[in-house]
Design an enzyme around this catalytic site. Structure first.
Site, PDB file in Angstrom:
ATOM      1  N   LYS A  17      29.474  -1.078   8.878  1.00  0.00           N
ATOM      2  CA  LYS A  17      28.515  -1.666   9.821  1.00  0.00           C
ATOM      3  C   LYS A  17      27.777  -2.860   9.234  1.00  0.00           C
ATOM      4  O   LYS A  17      27.674  -3.900   9.873  1.00  0.00           O
ATOM      5  CB  LYS A  17      27.435  -0.644  10.209  1.00  0.00           C
ATOM      6  CG  LYS A  17      27.810   0.356  11.234  1.00  0.00           C
ATOM      7  CD  LYS A  17      26.571   1.050  11.797  1.00  0.00           C
ATOM      8  CE  LYS A  17      25.643   1.661  10.772  1.00  0.00           C
ATOM      9  NZ  LYS A  17      26.120   2.901  10.154  1.00  0.00           N
ATOM     10  N   ARG A  93      19.169   6.232  16.349  1.00  0.00           N
ATOM     11  CA  ARG A  93      19.898   7.236  15.592  1.00  0.00           C
ATOM     12  C   ARG A  93      19.727   8.612  16.203  1.00  0.00           C
ATOM     13  O   ARG A  93      20.313   9.581  15.705  1.00  0.00           O
ATOM     14  CB  ARG A  93      19.322   7.274  14.179  1.00  0.00           C
ATOM     15  CG  ARG A  93      20.299   6.940  13.072  1.00  0.00           C
ATOM     16  CD  ARG A  93      19.498   7.043  11.784  1.00  0.00           C
ATOM     17  NE  ARG A  93      20.249   6.903  10.587  1.00  0.00           N
ATOM     18  CZ  ARG A  93      20.579   5.747  10.023  1.00  0.00           C
ATOM     19  NH1 ARG A  93      20.311   4.611  10.612  1.00  0.00           N
ATOM     20  NH2 ARG A  93      21.197   5.729   8.871  1.00  0.00           N
ATOM     21  N   ARG A 130      30.074   1.934  -3.091  1.00  0.00           N
ATOM     22  CA  ARG A 130      29.237   0.907  -2.474  1.00  0.00           C
ATOM     23  C   ARG A 130      28.127   0.449  -3.425  1.00  0.00           C
ATOM     24  O   ARG A 130      27.428   1.244  -4.029  1.00  0.00           O
ATOM     25  CB  ARG A 130      28.614   1.475  -1.200  1.00  0.00           C
ATOM     26  CG  ARG A 130      27.588   0.572  -0.572  1.00  0.00           C
ATOM     27  CD  ARG A 130      27.341   0.911   0.860  1.00  0.00           C
ATOM     28  NE  ARG A 130      26.457   2.053   1.044  1.00  0.00           N
ATOM     29  CZ  ARG A 130      26.074   2.502   2.236  1.00  0.00           C
ATOM     30  NH1 ARG A 130      26.546   1.953   3.333  1.00  0.00           N
ATOM     31  NH2 ARG A 130      25.267   3.527   2.336  1.00  0.00           N
ATOM     32  N   ARG A 162      22.667   2.132  -4.314  1.00  0.00           N
ATOM     33  CA  ARG A 162      21.470   2.549  -3.584  1.00  0.00           C
ATOM     34  C   ARG A 162      20.999   3.917  -4.052  1.00  0.00           C
ATOM     35  O   ARG A 162      21.817   4.785  -4.343  1.00  0.00           O
ATOM     36  CB  ARG A 162      21.798   2.614  -2.092  1.00  0.00           C
ATOM     37  CG  ARG A 162      21.462   1.354  -1.346  1.00  0.00           C
ATOM     38  CD  ARG A 162      22.021   1.344   0.047  1.00  0.00           C
ATOM     39  NE  ARG A 162      21.702   2.539   0.828  1.00  0.00           N
ATOM     40  CZ  ARG A 162      22.039   2.693   2.100  1.00  0.00           C
ATOM     41  NH1 ARG A 162      22.707   1.738   2.723  1.00  0.00           N
ATOM     42  NH2 ARG A 162      21.733   3.789   2.745  1.00  0.00           N
ATOM     43  N   ARG A 173      23.509  12.793   4.974  1.00  0.00           N
ATOM     44  CA  ARG A 173      23.417  11.751   6.018  1.00  0.00           C
ATOM     45  C   ARG A 173      24.602  11.833   6.975  1.00  0.00           C
ATOM     46  O   ARG A 173      24.443  11.605   8.170  1.00  0.00           O
ATOM     47  CB  ARG A 173      23.332  10.357   5.388  1.00  0.00           C
ATOM     48  CG  ARG A 173      22.105  10.169   4.492  1.00  0.00           C
ATOM     49  CD  ARG A 173      21.544   8.777   4.471  1.00  0.00           C
ATOM     50  NE  ARG A 173      22.474   7.716   4.087  1.00  0.00           N
ATOM     51  CZ  ARG A 173      22.978   7.552   2.862  1.00  0.00           C
ATOM     52  NH1 ARG A 173      22.690   8.392   1.892  1.00  0.00           N
ATOM     53  NH2 ARG A 173      23.778   6.541   2.618  1.00  0.00           N
TER      54      ARG A 173
END
Ligand code: ADP
Ligand code: ZN
Length: 220
Positions: A17, A93, A130, A162, A173
């Site tokens: 995204k 969300r 990532r 992150r 998540r």
């Protein structure tokens, strides 16, 4: 008639995204509004908002609806978004957030909702590799043999993992996405605003599909 386009991007963590929203934003001249980035920026600045949400983010929980709704309401009311539209990434969300957004965007309604689809089994490896630039939020994929410390090509900032990209927080998540956010696909299908786009392939391949989907929706 204004040319502004208002898009919501749905898709589970690791679907790509962030990368694609940046491209769509520059293609259509609308700001990319990422609620996750807004929250992480608040944490970095150690602002009052940042202090409230830091623990929630690190655990991979959801920030409460009221807070998110007022944050987004404020952001989409700013001049750039009012004039040029926006690409909304990370919001809504939950169904409650979607209902609130219907209400606050009554005057300038959402044009389309894209579901960037990648199966859960396929996103885990993407997420553990990532990396993100602390300064400009550019996304990178670790290959294992990059220089250390890793410096951002775009701005010279540090490229880091992150804080919420641990395996536990990622799985949590993804569970929350399936439980709370996936129902929005049906919600927007009922509003006749949904386009499903396959998120598999190179970033260029996916972007070509997205551009076609947006153009198709604009010309309806
Ligand atoms: P990811 O898609 O990998 O979870 P994001 O950058 O979209 O990353 O969001 C990071 C975190 O910010 C989320 O895990 C959540 O804690 C918080 N967050 C972002 N957007 C929302 C939202 N709309 N509602 C609740 N929490 C949110
Ligand atoms: Zn950078």
């Amino acid at each position: 008639m204004s040319n502004a386009i208002r898009i919501i991007m749905l898709g589970r963590q690791g679907a790509g995204k962030g990368t694609q929203c940046v491209r769509i934003a520059s293609e259509f001249g609308a700001p990319h509004i990422s609620t996750g980035e807004m929250l992480r920026a608040a944490v970095r600045k150690d602002s009052p908002l940042g202090r409230v949400v830091k623990e929630v983010l690190d655990k991979g929980e959801l920030v409460n609806d009221e807070l998110m709704i007022s944050l987004v309401q404020g952001r989409i009311g700013e001049e750039d978004a009012r004039v040029n539209g926006f690409i909304l990434d990370g919001f809504p969300r939950t169904v409650a957030q979607a209902q609130a957004l219907d209400h606050i965007s009554e005057v300038r309604p959402i044009d389309m909702v894209i579901d960037l689809e990648v199966k859960r089994e396929l996103v885990l490896s993407r997420l553990s590799a990532r990396r993100v630039c602390e300064q400009c939020q550019a996304n990178y994929v670790a290959t294992g043999d990059e220089a250390n410390p890793w410096i951002c090509e775009k701005c010279g900032g540090s490229v880091v993992q992150r804080a919420d990209d641990t395996p536990e927080a990622i799985n949590h998540r993804l569970d929350l996405y399936d439980a709370m956010t996936a129902p929005l696909v049906a919600y927007y299908k009922d509003q006749n605003k949904l386009a499903v786009v396959d998120g598999l392939g190179t970033p260029d391949e996916v972007f070509t599909r997205l551009r076609t989907a947006v153009a198709g929706m604009k010309n309806r």
